[in-house]
Design a protein around this motif. Sequence first.
Motif: not given
Length: 226
Positions: A166-167, A25, A163, A170, A29, A33, A105
């Motif tokens: 994005l988590i 993960t 971020i 993900s 990420v 990013t 992503l």
Amino acid sequence: MSWIHELAERWPDMWPVLWLGTLDTLYMVLWATLFTVLFGLPLGVLLVMTDRGGLTPAPAVKAVLGAIVNIGRSLPFIVLMVAVLSLTRFLTGTTLGPTAAIVPLSIGAIPFFARLVETALREVDRGVIEASHAMGARRLTIVAKVLLPEALPGLIAGLVMTIVALISYSAMAGAIGGGGLGDIAIRYGYQRFDDYYLWATVVFLVIVVQLIQSLGDVLVRRMSHR
């Protein structure tokens, strides 16, 4: 409290799986990013510069860029992942695994971050910009030495928000074999009806988000009082 006893017995087997999922993960990420900042930051700057009253007014360019950003933000991430499978395969050679998940992503986060950059830059005092312009500073100089530094707290806050998003993305990437904690939650938790894995992934994701959010809050406070 039998569940505590059972969790203690199963933890030695669960821990390696959860740890590898966390690493996957973070891998997804972090790379997403990086690409998001590389493309999203300039895109956000262009949205501000080409707007009416911007450093380089260009309504037509602003309209096109705005439309692209709006389209990118309007697509649900699960749909976006499926829509860019061909591009993902072309760029990475596969559609499975953490590396493949970086493509959707990044594509999903770039327009999101660009809008946050635009919002942060618009909050900069126009008097500072006009003073720099009156002193003969070039447009790129104003962007690099006035706009971005003055908007830094807002940019950092926007990056932290990106971020965290994005988590979340993900975790959804696990639905199509993207790996990471989301994949563990689906394969080990949902498909095997194993609540221990399911809730453990939730706890790990919450911990990661809280750590990143806390770090971001500290950086924003320091930048705001410099």
